[in-house]
Enzyme design. Structure first.
Site, PDB file in Angstrom:
ATOM      1  N   TRP A 125      60.385 -32.062 -11.587  1.00  0.00           N
ATOM      2  CA  TRP A 125      59.636 -31.268 -12.568  1.00  0.00           C
ATOM      3  C   TRP A 125      58.624 -32.102 -13.343  1.00  0.00           C
ATOM      4  O   TRP A 125      57.658 -31.559 -13.888  1.00  0.00           O
ATOM      5  CB  TRP A 125      60.592 -30.544 -13.508  1.00  0.00           C
ATOM      6  CG  TRP A 125      61.339 -31.382 -14.503  1.00  0.00           C
ATOM      7  CD1 TRP A 125      62.441 -32.128 -14.275  1.00  0.00           C
ATOM      8  CD2 TRP A 125      61.049 -31.524 -15.899  1.00  0.00           C
ATOM      9  NE1 TRP A 125      62.867 -32.752 -15.428  1.00  0.00           N
ATOM     10  CE2 TRP A 125      62.023 -32.382 -16.447  1.00  0.00           C
ATOM     11  CE3 TRP A 125      60.060 -31.010 -16.746  1.00  0.00           C
ATOM     12  CZ2 TRP A 125      62.040 -32.749 -17.787  1.00  0.00           C
ATOM     13  CZ3 TRP A 125      60.082 -31.372 -18.077  1.00  0.00           C
ATOM     14  CH2 TRP A 125      61.052 -32.232 -18.590  1.00  0.00           C
ATOM     15  N   ARG A 126      58.792 -33.420 -13.367  1.00  0.00           N
ATOM     16  CA  ARG A 126      57.836 -34.284 -14.077  1.00  0.00           C
ATOM     17  C   ARG A 126      56.839 -34.955 -13.133  1.00  0.00           C
ATOM     18  O   ARG A 126      56.071 -35.821 -13.556  1.00  0.00           O
ATOM     19  CB  ARG A 126      58.599 -35.366 -14.846  1.00  0.00           C
ATOM     20  CG  ARG A 126      59.409 -34.836 -16.028  1.00  0.00           C
ATOM     21  CD  ARG A 126      60.214 -35.938 -16.664  1.00  0.00           C
ATOM     22  NE  ARG A 126      60.876 -35.506 -17.890  1.00  0.00           N
ATOM     23  CZ  ARG A 126      61.873 -36.156 -18.477  1.00  0.00           C
ATOM     24  NH1 ARG A 126      62.331 -37.267 -17.928  1.00  0.00           N
ATOM     25  NH2 ARG A 126      62.417 -35.709 -19.587  1.00  0.00           N
ATOM     26  N   ASP A 169      64.418 -31.343  -5.685  1.00  0.00           N
ATOM     27  CA  ASP A 169      64.389 -30.091  -6.437  1.00  0.00           C
ATOM     28  C   ASP A 169      63.003 -29.848  -7.017  1.00  0.00           C
ATOM     29  O   ASP A 169      62.489 -30.661  -7.790  1.00  0.00           O
ATOM     30  CB  ASP A 169      65.419 -30.145  -7.571  1.00  0.00           C
ATOM     31  CG  ASP A 169      65.473 -28.857  -8.368  1.00  0.00           C
ATOM     32  OD1 ASP A 169      66.097 -27.895  -7.904  1.00  0.00           O
ATOM     33  OD2 ASP A 169      64.869 -28.811  -9.471  1.00  0.00           O
ATOM     34  N   TYR A 197      56.417 -26.064 -11.843  1.00  0.00           N
ATOM     35  CA  TYR A 197      56.444 -27.451 -12.291  1.00  0.00           C
ATOM     36  C   TYR A 197      55.040 -28.067 -12.275  1.00  0.00           C
ATOM     37  O   TYR A 197      54.270 -27.868 -11.337  1.00  0.00           O
ATOM     38  CB  TYR A 197      57.367 -28.294 -11.417  1.00  0.00           C
ATOM     39  CG  TYR A 197      58.849 -28.037 -11.620  1.00  0.00           C
ATOM     40  CD1 TYR A 197      59.312 -27.248 -12.671  1.00  0.00           C
ATOM     41  CD2 TYR A 197      59.783 -28.588 -10.765  1.00  0.00           C
ATOM     42  CE1 TYR A 197      60.668 -27.023 -12.858  1.00  0.00           C
ATOM     43  CE2 TYR A 197      61.148 -28.364 -10.948  1.00  0.00           C
ATOM     44  CZ  TYR A 197      61.576 -27.579 -11.991  1.00  0.00           C
ATOM     45  OH  TYR A 197      62.924 -27.353 -12.169  1.00  0.00           O
ATOM     46  N   ARG A 231      64.538 -17.732 -13.487  1.00  0.00           N
ATOM     47  CA  ARG A 231      65.041 -17.219 -14.767  1.00  0.00           C
ATOM     48  C   ARG A 231      65.461 -15.756 -14.619  1.00  0.00           C
ATOM     49  O   ARG A 231      64.848 -15.012 -13.852  1.00  0.00           O
ATOM     50  CB  ARG A 231      63.955 -17.307 -15.848  1.00  0.00           C
ATOM     51  CG  ARG A 231      63.586 -18.717 -16.274  1.00  0.00           C
ATOM     52  CD  ARG A 231      64.534 -19.252 -17.323  1.00  0.00           C
ATOM     53  NE  ARG A 231      64.227 -20.624 -17.716  1.00  0.00           N
ATOM     54  CZ  ARG A 231      64.924 -21.314 -18.632  1.00  0.00           C
ATOM     55  NH1 ARG A 231      65.942 -20.734 -19.241  1.00  0.00           N
ATOM     56  NH2 ARG A 231      64.607 -22.546 -18.925  1.00  0.00           N
ATOM     57  N   GLN A 247      71.830 -22.852 -10.875  1.00  0.00           N
ATOM     58  CA  GLN A 247      71.404 -24.094 -11.520  1.00  0.00           C
ATOM     59  C   GLN A 247      71.240 -23.827 -13.015  1.00  0.00           C
ATOM     60  O   GLN A 247      70.384 -23.046 -13.420  1.00  0.00           O
ATOM     61  CB  GLN A 247      70.089 -24.601 -10.921  1.00  0.00           C
ATOM     62  CG  GLN A 247      69.686 -25.969 -11.464  1.00  0.00           C
ATOM     63  CD  GLN A 247      68.416 -26.518 -10.844  1.00  0.00           C
ATOM     64  OE1 GLN A 247      67.503 -26.953 -11.551  1.00  0.00           O
ATOM     65  NE2 GLN A 247      68.343 -26.512  -9.514  1.00  0.00           N
ATOM     66  N   GLY A 299      67.478 -34.292 -21.403  1.00  0.00           N
ATOM     67  CA  GLY A 299      66.057 -34.599 -21.561  1.00  0.00           C
ATOM     68  C   GLY A 299      65.811 -35.928 -22.253  1.00  0.00           C
ATOM     69  O   GLY A 299      64.761 -36.142 -22.869  1.00  0.00           O
ATOM     70  N   GLY A 359      65.845 -36.274 -13.172  1.00  0.00           N
ATOM     71  CA  GLY A 359      64.393 -36.279 -13.194  1.00  0.00           C
ATOM     72  C   GLY A 359      63.817 -37.464 -13.944  1.00  0.00           C
ATOM     73  O   GLY A 359      64.086 -37.640 -15.130  1.00  0.00           O
ATOM     74  N   ASN A 416      60.155 -40.386 -13.456  1.00  0.00           N
ATOM     75  CA  ASN A 416      59.071 -40.884 -12.611  1.00  0.00           C
ATOM     76  C   ASN A 416      59.158 -42.386 -12.367  1.00  0.00           C
ATOM     77  O   ASN A 416      58.391 -42.924 -11.566  1.00  0.00           O
ATOM     78  CB  ASN A 416      57.720 -40.552 -13.252  1.00  0.00           C
ATOM     79  CG  ASN A 416      57.273 -39.130 -12.970  1.00  0.00           C
ATOM     80  OD1 ASN A 416      57.414 -38.636 -11.858  1.00  0.00           O
ATOM     81  ND2 ASN A 416      56.750 -38.448 -13.985  1.00  0.00           N
TER      82      ASN A 416
END
Length: 297
Positions: A20-21, A49, A54, A130, A181, A215, A261, A263
């Site tokens: 997602w990032r 994923d 994203y 969602r 999820q 997070g 997640g 990078n």
């Protein structure tokens, strides 16, 4: 790396790499994205994923560019993606309001776009991202069944659904929903007691956990006693502190699949360290107690 079967035809690595990032990195080149995938594969982490939304609808294409550059990678990974969120950015910039769309037309079109963006002929797992207050379960269920029958999608599931949302959609489908999820971590322990995990365990539905490190909030100093305990255990096992937080999830009998997640290649390379941590019952409850801020009843 251990593996876990979601369906008779699909297994995932015990830890999943969440992308997602991907679009937030300073280097989004195919070579750098490939390096992240290769860092996962070196540990036996084969499941990637994604979601159409994203990176403002850019992350799938970034992965697709890497797969075009190194086509042999596709056969070595499982691809997860999600759809139904329409935000007024990127390809949906003309939307007047952020909303959900679980209509058959949108789901089918979203899958075609994801296949094209990721340069693949199949999606291993498609999730409804969602719960949609306007979902017509019969229509959505038929659309998901049809995608599985077409071979474009190997399996389907949901994300962020509550038990009643799962039951409603499943009641309208022939295909078994492969997973839900949901957010689970030491900063979001509610699923352990609010019925979410119990419902899925009862039905033997595997659970994927997004944001398993809260997070990054676990390490921000917001809960010093919890962080101190994590650091103590990490020192005992000579692993990164994040490995302990992930091991806490892996210890649960629901066989939670954390979606990690980041990078940073150095952090990706250490995902496997969570498998080294032996989490006994008292240690699990020590961390749980610190997470909820009180002794269990």
């Amino acid at each position: 790396m251990d593996r876990f079967s979601l369906t008779p035809d699909l297994s995932f690595s015990r830890i999943v790499y969440g992308m997602w990032r991907l679009g937030d990195d300073t280097d989004t080149s195919p070579a750098h994205v490939q390096a992240k995938v290769e860092a996962c594969l070196a540990q036996g982490i084969t499941t990637m994923d994604q979601a159409d939304i994203y990176g403002g609808y850019t992350a799938e294409a970034l992965l697709g560019a890497a797969l075009k550059s190194a086509p042999s990678l596709r056969a070595r990974i499982e691809l997860v993606t999600k759809c139904d969120i329409i935000a007024p950015v990127g390809r949906h910039a003309g939307a007047r309001v952020k909303h959900y769309d679980t209509s058959a037309a949108h789901i089918t079109a979203a899958v075609e776009t994801s296949l094209r963006e990721m340069a693949t002929d199949r999606i291993d797992l498609l999730l409804i991202h969602r719960p949609d207050p306007l979902m017509d379960a019969e229509e959505t269920g038929r659309a998901l069944d049809a995608l599985v029958a077409s071979g474009k999608v190997l399996s389907v599931g949901v994300s962020n659904f509550r038990p009643w949302d799962v039951s409603l959609l499943q009641s309208a489908m022939h295909t078994r929903l492969a997973t839900n999820q949901i957010e689970i971590s030491l900063t979001e322990p509610a699923p352990f007691t609010n019925g979410d995990l119990a419902f899925l365990q009862e039905r033997k539905v595997p659970v994927m956990a997004w944001s398993p490190l809260g997070g990054g909030s676990l390490f921000s100093g917001s809960n010093p006693p919890l962080l101190a305990a994590l650091e103590r255990i990490a020192a005992d096992y000579e692993v990164d502190v994040t490995a302990v937080a992930v091991a806490w999830l892996l210890r649960h009998p629901a066989r939670i699949i954390p979606v990690m997640g980041t990078n940073r290649l150095d952090r990706i390379a250490r995902f496997h360290e969570a498998m080294k941590v032996v989490m006994d019952r008292q240690t699990w409850f020590e961390l749980y107690t610190l997470a909820i801020g009180k002794e269990v009843p």
